[in-house]
Design an enzyme around this catalytic site. Structure first.
Site, PDB file in Angstrom:
ATOM      1  N   LYS A 111       0.837  -1.211   0.000  1.00 26.57           N
ATOM      2  CA  LYS A 111       0.000   0.000   0.000  1.00 26.57           C
ATOM      3  C   LYS A 111       0.870   1.258   0.000  1.00 26.57           C
ATOM      4  O   LYS A 111       0.644   2.185  -0.781  1.00 26.57           O
ATOM      5  CB  LYS A 111      -0.893   0.008   1.246  1.00 26.57           C
ATOM      6  CG  LYS A 111      -1.551   1.341   1.511  1.00 26.57           C
ATOM      7  CD  LYS A 111      -2.331   1.365   2.808  1.00 26.57           C
ATOM      8  CE  LYS A 111      -1.522   1.580   4.060  1.00 26.57           C
ATOM      9  NZ  LYS A 111      -1.247   2.970   4.450  1.00 26.57           N
ATOM     10  N   ASN A 112       1.896   1.286   0.884  1.00 25.73           N
ATOM     11  CA  ASN A 112       2.662   2.519   1.053  1.00 25.73           C
ATOM     12  C   ASN A 112       3.658   2.767  -0.077  1.00 25.73           C
ATOM     13  O   ASN A 112       4.314   3.810  -0.113  1.00 25.73           O
ATOM     14  CB  ASN A 112       3.369   2.535   2.412  1.00 25.73           C
ATOM     15  CG  ASN A 112       2.362   2.756   3.537  1.00 25.73           C
ATOM     16  OD1 ASN A 112       1.201   3.106   3.291  1.00 25.73           O
ATOM     17  ND2 ASN A 112       2.787   2.526   4.772  1.00 25.73           N
TER      18      ASN A 112
ATOM     19  N   CYS B 192      -4.376  12.601  13.946  1.00 24.41           N
ATOM     20  CA  CYS B 192      -4.944  11.317  13.537  1.00 24.41           C
ATOM     21  C   CYS B 192      -4.784  10.376  14.710  1.00 24.41           C
ATOM     22  O   CYS B 192      -4.224  10.751  15.730  1.00 24.41           O
ATOM     23  CB  CYS B 192      -4.287  10.788  12.278  1.00 24.41           C
ATOM     24  SG  CYS B 192      -2.636  10.195  12.536  1.00 24.41           S
TER      25      CYS B 192
ATOM     26  N   ARG C  25       1.136  14.217  13.795  1.00 19.43           N
ATOM     27  CA  ARG C  25       1.573  14.027  12.404  1.00 19.43           C
ATOM     28  C   ARG C  25       1.504  15.285  11.535  1.00 19.43           C
ATOM     29  O   ARG C  25       0.731  15.351  10.571  1.00 19.43           O
ATOM     30  CB  ARG C  25       0.774  12.899  11.750  1.00 19.43           C
ATOM     31  CG  ARG C  25       1.024  11.575  12.412  1.00 19.43           C
ATOM     32  CD  ARG C  25       0.299  10.450  11.735  1.00 19.43           C
ATOM     33  NE  ARG C  25       1.012   9.960  10.564  1.00 19.43           N
ATOM     34  CZ  ARG C  25       0.541   9.000   9.776  1.00 19.43           C
ATOM     35  NH1 ARG C  25      -0.622   8.456  10.019  1.00 19.43           N
ATOM     36  NH2 ARG C  25       1.239   8.587   8.739  1.00 19.43           N
TER      37      ARG C  25
ATOM     38  N   ASP D 156       5.190  19.768   8.462  1.00 18.43           N
ATOM     39  CA  ASP D 156       6.097  20.919   8.385  1.00 18.43           C
ATOM     40  C   ASP D 156       7.372  20.623   7.595  1.00 18.43           C
ATOM     41  O   ASP D 156       7.881  21.483   6.882  1.00 18.43           O
ATOM     42  CB  ASP D 156       6.439  21.408   9.799  1.00 18.43           C
ATOM     43  CG  ASP D 156       6.954  20.286  10.698  1.00 18.43           C
ATOM     44  OD1 ASP D 156       6.407  19.162  10.618  1.00 18.43           O
ATOM     45  OD2 ASP D 156       7.898  20.507  11.464  1.00 18.43           O
TER      46      ASP D 156
ATOM     47  N   ASP E  87       4.977   0.176  11.974  1.00 17.25           N
ATOM     48  CA  ASP E  87       3.734  -0.396  11.444  1.00 17.25           C
ATOM     49  C   ASP E  87       3.532  -1.861  11.845  1.00 17.25           C
ATOM     50  O   ASP E  87       2.488  -2.452  11.527  1.00 17.25           O
ATOM     51  CB  ASP E  87       3.703  -0.268   9.908  1.00 17.25           C
ATOM     52  CG  ASP E  87       3.499   1.169   9.470  1.00 17.25           C
ATOM     53  OD1 ASP E  87       3.110   1.989  10.306  1.00 17.25           O
ATOM     54  OD2 ASP E  87       3.740   1.467   8.278  1.00 17.25           O
TER      55      ASP E  87
ATOM     56  N   ARG F 145      -8.681  -0.296   4.831  1.00 21.49           N
ATOM     57  CA  ARG F 145      -7.862   0.747   4.196  1.00 21.49           C
ATOM     58  C   ARG F 145      -6.551   0.174   3.664  1.00 21.49           C
ATOM     59  O   ARG F 145      -6.045   0.649   2.646  1.00 21.49           O
ATOM     60  CB  ARG F 145      -7.527   1.838   5.216  1.00 21.49           C
ATOM     61  CG  ARG F 145      -8.686   2.721   5.576  1.00 21.49           C
ATOM     62  CD  ARG F 145      -8.210   3.832   6.457  1.00 21.49           C
ATOM     63  NE  ARG F 145      -6.993   4.421   5.884  1.00 21.49           N
ATOM     64  CZ  ARG F 145      -6.123   5.165   6.536  1.00 21.49           C
ATOM     65  NH1 ARG F 145      -6.318   5.454   7.791  1.00 21.49           N
ATOM     66  NH2 ARG F 145      -5.059   5.652   5.937  1.00 21.49           N
TER      67      ARG F 145
END
Ligand code: EPU
Length: 417
Positions: free
Chosen positions: A22-23, A117, A122, A125, A305, A397
């Site tokens: 996914k990432n 979140c 998160r 910047d 993760d 997701r």
């Protein structure tokens, strides 16, 4: 709202195909905005976040066509809109990945700030400071980033701390900037390297992928190409831990073992038998399980993760272990739910101390974010009795039909409406 019903206590046997990452798929899709040419991506996981990004790309002028379950074609003849609205960014923070391509391709972007979140504040910047160094004018108004530039200029950018999507966003923007950009303290994650390889295939000039300093020489334009997304190391790690928790023997197929070094070495210390082939990993027979602490770190360290999933494993291992979460300040939302199932976990700031083994008992639990949801599923597999996991949209997701894959391996798990 869908829920998962799990009857625990079954060992897992057989083989499972790991989906595309996914990432990696998300930034690769966003990179399609950098060219008017056609981008064809294969091994794109069939997960909700991909659907959300495809919708956003469509709003921006992209034409996305699904060629098969895991194959997409994307063409963006021109950018027709430069806004990523709050409704989409709120659903998926990775929507900020369109900021770099929009600025580079059309000199304008309006992207909602992601806000807090479930796993921490998160901010973005570091992305914005980078774009400002490249000559973009950045304003924050009404909860949105408004960014404008003529053509972006190459710049020397040092990230104070490693950021995965920050590195990806700036790398994409730099491909179309005037002159050379040097990114110092860049992220080494395999997903960043995968995106970089895609960009090179599109005509970008990038050196230093997988190293702390990446140099990008800007081009006038990029073209279309074809690319296969790398396997999902986090999905693979989740299945490895599932087998570790339940016992049994499972082969993961279409996986890249080299991306899982830190995880495999932790699991070996826990006592698991692990065999590795070129594109497969076989795991099994880890009894008794020994406690082993981990510290989450940017790649090549142990991934944040997989922290929640690994914590469930530690509840089943003999002894006391410490898990230190150094990437996100609030990524322990699974702990109260695991405690309700019988886990013995003490929290002190970013440190969790787990005493094991403790028998888990099935319960009704609520998922709070993607990886926390996965940990509740794993706890359900280990628990005595029935577990119901609520709010599994978080799971959808980022995991492709996890319940079907687990059921194929012998788990008693089903989706109920
Ligand atoms: N950070 C800042 N400012 C920034 C950027 C990041 O303070 O401008 C902080 C973050 O708040 C965090 C740390 O730096 O504390 C690292 O954040 P990073 O930017 O690396 O995370 P990300 O790019 O937002 C990606 C993955 C996450 C994964 C992290 C860390 C994607 C789409 N997301 O997020 O994946 O946890 O890197 O590896 O690639 C997930 O898949 O469940 C997931 C959350």
């Amino acid at each position: 709202m869908d829920r998962l019903r799990i009857a625990g206590g079954r060992t897992l046997e057989g083989s499972v195909r790991i989906s595309g990452a996914k990432n990696a798929a998300l930034p690769c899709l966003a990179a399609g905005l950098l060219t008017a040419g056609e981008l064809r991506l294969d091994n794109v996981p069939d997960v909700w976040d991909v659907g959300t990004l495809v919708r956003l790309l469509g709003d921006l002028g992209g034409r996305c066509e699904q060629l098969g379950q895991h194959r997409w074609a994307l063409t963006t003849p021109e950018i027709t809109n430069h806004e990523a609205p709050w409704e989409l960014v709120r659903k998926m923070r990775a929507s900020v990945l369109v900021l770099g391509p929009l600025l580079a391709r059309c000199g304008r972007a309006r992207v909602s700030l992601p806000g807090g979140c479930a796993i921490g504040a998160r901010p973005i910047d570091r992305h914005l400071d980078g774009f400002a160094s490249m000559g973009a004018e950045i304003r924050l108004e009404h909860g949105y980033v408004e960014a404008r530039c003529e053509r972006l200029r190459g710049a020397e950018i040092t990230f104070d701390d490693v950021t995965v999507t920050g590195t990806e966003n700036l790398m994409m923007a730099a491909c179309l900037a005037e002159g050379t950009t040097v990114l110092h303290n860049a992220a080494l994650e395999p997903e960043v390297v995968d995106l970089g390889e895609l960009l090179i295939a599109m005509g970008a000039k990038i050196e230093g992928l997988g190293e702390r300093t990446i140099t990008i020489e800007g081009q006038e334009a990029l073209g279309g190409t074809e690319h296969r997304v790398i396997p999902d190391r986090i999905e693979a790690g989740t299945f490895l831990i599932a087998v570790a928790i339940t016992g049994g023997k499972v082969t993961l197929e279409e996986v890249e073992p080299a991306h899982l070094d830190a995880v495999l070495s932790a699991l070996r210390e826990v006592g698991l038998g692990i065999e590795i082939g070129e594109r497969w990993i076989r795991v099994g027979n880890g009894r008794p399980l020994r406690a082993k602490g981990v510290v989450t770190e940017p790649y090549p360290g142990f991934p944040t993760d997989l922290q929640a999933q690994y914590m469930v494993l530690m509840t089943q291992a003999g002894g006391s272990s410490k898990i230190s979460e150094t990437i996100f300040e609030q990524r322990f939302m699974h702990v109260p739910e695991l405690s309700r199932m019988g886990a013995a976990i003490q929290l002190a700031g970013n440190l969790a101390t787990i005493e094991g083994p403790t028998p888990l008992t099935g319960a009704e639990v609520t998922a709070s974010d993607l990886r926390a949801s996965a940990s509740l599923v794993l706890a359900g597999l280990a628990a005595r009795g029935e577990t119901i996991v609520h709010r599994i949209y978080h799971l959808d997701r980022g995991y492709e039909r996890i319940e079907e894959k687990l059921a194929t391996l012998g788990a008693r798990i089903e989706r109920v409406g």
